[in-house]
Motif scaffolding. Sequence first.
Motif, PDB file in Angstrom:
ATOM      1  N   VAL A 222     -11.418  43.666  38.206  1.00 53.11           N
ATOM      2  CA  VAL A 222     -11.879  42.858  39.337  1.00 53.11           C
ATOM      3  C   VAL A 222     -13.408  42.852  39.327  1.00 53.11           C
ATOM      4  O   VAL A 222     -14.045  43.898  39.464  1.00 53.11           O
ATOM      5  CB  VAL A 222     -11.346  43.419  40.668  1.00 53.11           C
ATOM      6  CG1 VAL A 222     -11.914  42.598  41.839  1.00 53.11           C
ATOM      7  CG2 VAL A 222      -9.824  43.405  40.681  1.00 53.11           C
ATOM      8  N   SER A 223     -13.988  41.673  39.121  1.00 49.49           N
ATOM      9  CA  SER A 223     -15.451  41.545  39.076  1.00 49.49           C
ATOM     10  C   SER A 223     -16.033  41.170  40.433  1.00 49.49           C
ATOM     11  O   SER A 223     -17.238  41.363  40.659  1.00 49.49           O
ATOM     12  CB  SER A 223     -15.861  40.508  38.027  1.00 49.49           C
ATOM     13  OG  SER A 223     -15.219  39.267  38.267  1.00 49.49           O
ATOM     14  N   PHE A 224     -15.203  40.653  41.330  1.00 55.23           N
ATOM     15  CA  PHE A 224     -15.670  40.330  42.677  1.00 55.23           C
ATOM     16  C   PHE A 224     -14.471  40.323  43.630  1.00 55.23           C
ATOM     17  O   PHE A 224     -13.402  39.796  43.299  1.00 55.23           O
ATOM     18  CB  PHE A 224     -16.360  38.960  42.709  1.00 55.23           C
ATOM     19  CG  PHE A 224     -16.834  38.559  44.080  1.00 55.23           C
ATOM     20  CD1 PHE A 224     -18.046  39.021  44.577  1.00 55.23           C
ATOM     21  CD2 PHE A 224     -16.056  37.731  44.883  1.00 55.23           C
ATOM     22  CE1 PHE A 224     -18.484  38.666  45.858  1.00 55.23           C
ATOM     23  CE2 PHE A 224     -16.491  37.371  46.154  1.00 55.23           C
ATOM     24  CZ  PHE A 224     -17.707  37.838  46.640  1.00 55.23           C
ATOM     25  N   VAL A 255      -7.440  44.164  46.530  1.00 54.81           N
ATOM     26  CA  VAL A 255      -8.127  44.927  45.484  1.00 54.81           C
ATOM     27  C   VAL A 255      -9.620  44.879  45.754  1.00 54.81           C
ATOM     28  O   VAL A 255     -10.118  44.032  46.503  1.00 54.81           O
ATOM     29  CB  VAL A 255      -7.825  44.366  44.072  1.00 54.81           C
ATOM     30  CG1 VAL A 255      -6.369  44.589  43.695  1.00 54.81           C
ATOM     31  CG2 VAL A 255      -8.190  42.893  43.998  1.00 54.81           C
ATOM     32  N   ARG A 256     -10.344  45.814  45.106  1.00 55.07           N
ATOM     33  CA  ARG A 256     -11.787  45.885  45.259  1.00 55.07           C
ATOM     34  C   ARG A 256     -12.465  45.721  43.906  1.00 55.07           C
ATOM     35  O   ARG A 256     -11.835  45.891  42.856  1.00 55.07           O
ATOM     36  CB  ARG A 256     -12.185  47.227  45.876  1.00 55.07           C
ATOM     37  CG  ARG A 256     -11.651  47.441  47.292  1.00 55.07           C
ATOM     38  CD  ARG A 256     -12.053  48.801  47.818  1.00 55.07           C
ATOM     39  NE  ARG A 256     -11.462  49.892  47.028  1.00 55.07           N
ATOM     40  CZ  ARG A 256     -11.654  51.185  47.280  1.00 55.07           C
ATOM     41  NH1 ARG A 256     -12.445  51.556  48.286  1.00 55.07           N
ATOM     42  NH2 ARG A 256     -11.079  52.098  46.518  1.00 55.07           N
ATOM     43  N   SER A 257     -13.739  45.425  43.943  1.00 52.07           N
ATOM     44  CA  SER A 257     -14.501  45.284  42.696  1.00 52.07           C
ATOM     45  C   SER A 257     -14.405  46.568  41.883  1.00 52.07           C
ATOM     46  O   SER A 257     -14.554  47.673  42.414  1.00 52.07           O
ATOM     47  CB  SER A 257     -15.969  44.966  43.004  1.00 52.07           C
ATOM     48  OG  SER A 257     -16.080  43.709  43.628  1.00 52.07           O
ATOM     49  N   GLY A 258     -14.176  46.417  40.592  1.00 46.53           N
ATOM     50  CA  GLY A 258     -14.046  47.568  39.699  1.00 46.53           C
ATOM     51  C   GLY A 258     -12.618  48.010  39.475  1.00 46.53           C
ATOM     52  O   GLY A 258     -12.368  48.815  38.564  1.00 46.53           O
ATOM     53  N   GLN A 266       0.130  42.200  42.362  1.00 48.40           N
ATOM     54  CA  GLN A 266      -0.339  41.506  43.557  1.00 48.40           C
ATOM     55  C   GLN A 266      -1.761  41.948  43.867  1.00 48.40           C
ATOM     56  O   GLN A 266      -2.067  43.138  43.928  1.00 48.40           O
ATOM     57  CB  GLN A 266       0.555  41.775  44.761  1.00 48.40           C
ATOM     58  CG  GLN A 266       0.138  40.983  45.998  1.00 48.40           C
ATOM     59  CD  GLN A 266       1.084  41.157  47.177  1.00 48.40           C
ATOM     60  OE1 GLN A 266       2.084  41.868  47.072  1.00 48.40           O
ATOM     61  NE2 GLN A 266       0.777  40.506  48.296  1.00 48.40           N
ATOM     62  N   ILE A 267      -2.637  40.962  44.081  1.00 45.88           N
ATOM     63  CA  ILE A 267      -4.048  41.240  44.338  1.00 45.88           C
ATOM     64  C   ILE A 267      -4.512  40.718  45.693  1.00 45.88           C
ATOM     65  O   ILE A 267      -5.584  41.116  46.179  1.00 45.88           O
ATOM     66  CB  ILE A 267      -4.934  40.635  43.231  1.00 45.88           C
ATOM     67  CG1 ILE A 267      -4.688  39.133  43.129  1.00 45.88           C
ATOM     68  CG2 ILE A 267      -4.655  41.329  41.893  1.00 45.88           C
ATOM     69  CD1 ILE A 267      -5.625  38.415  42.156  1.00 45.88           C
TER      70      ILE A 267
END
Length: 303
Positions: A222-224, A255-258, A266-267
């Motif tokens: 996840v980049s953002f 989800v969070r960055s990183g 599922q996000i």
Amino acid sequence: MNVIIAANFLRSPKKLAFDQPKVAATALGAVALVLGLAFTAGFLARGADGAARAEIAKLQAEFDQQARELAAARDEAQLEVNAIAARVGELQAQANRLNALGDRLTQVGKLKDGEFNFNELPGQGGAESAEDVPAGDLLSSLDALEAQFAHSGRQLSVLESMLFNQKLENKRTPAGMPAPGYISSRYGGRNDPFGRGRAHHAGIDIDANSGDPVTAAAEGVVSFSGVRSGYGNVVEIDHGNGYKTLYAHNSANLVRSGDIVRAGQQIAKVGSTGRSTGSHLHFEVQLNGRQVNPRQYLDKARG
């Protein structure tokens, strides 16, 4: 006249009495002849017995030598058999490893059942005449077979690496629908939903119910994860192979960055945040920094 005769073949000395000297002399001659013959016979017998013993000793020596040579040949043959058995054991271990690797590659490559069966020997035949194989030729054949196994093992290892990399690549390539529903707005030029003329649509819209799951189209990082102007709640994933995917208008990001995400995980949840007329998912795909039509990836099956 009395004559006493003592000899080995007589149990006891014999005494002979003669009245006349001539008769006594004749008798003594006869006795002497008999004793001489007996002595000669005994000497000859002893000589014959010695020759026999010498012949027997010679034969025994030859037999002992042949027995030693036979034992040495038997030991040497056993050493060769042991060496061949050890080589066969090593080759069997290599064959088992190649079979296991072949089975794994069959599964990874999703080959048809029975197309590559590593548990059965291939059929062979021919009308050649058979003959005994010398031990030296057999060892040479084992050397050649070992070299062939080593070469095949290297080839299969390379193939395994290629298939593994291909499998990883497939997992990192977008595939399938990221949300349940249907495409309500396509990629490219379209009429602005807010009545502001024509506009370029950078992705596709998938009509779905609020709260429906939004899933990652491929695995990546996840980049953002946050709010972006016009998009509302956004999750962006970098798949590490030139691909990036974006999921917008979510009611909630999960989800969070990183975070590392897997394909199908599922996000987020479908929503209508940002510049939106209703509950839907806005889905974009980038390849090497350029927007591409996501439609080509929606019908692609996951490898």
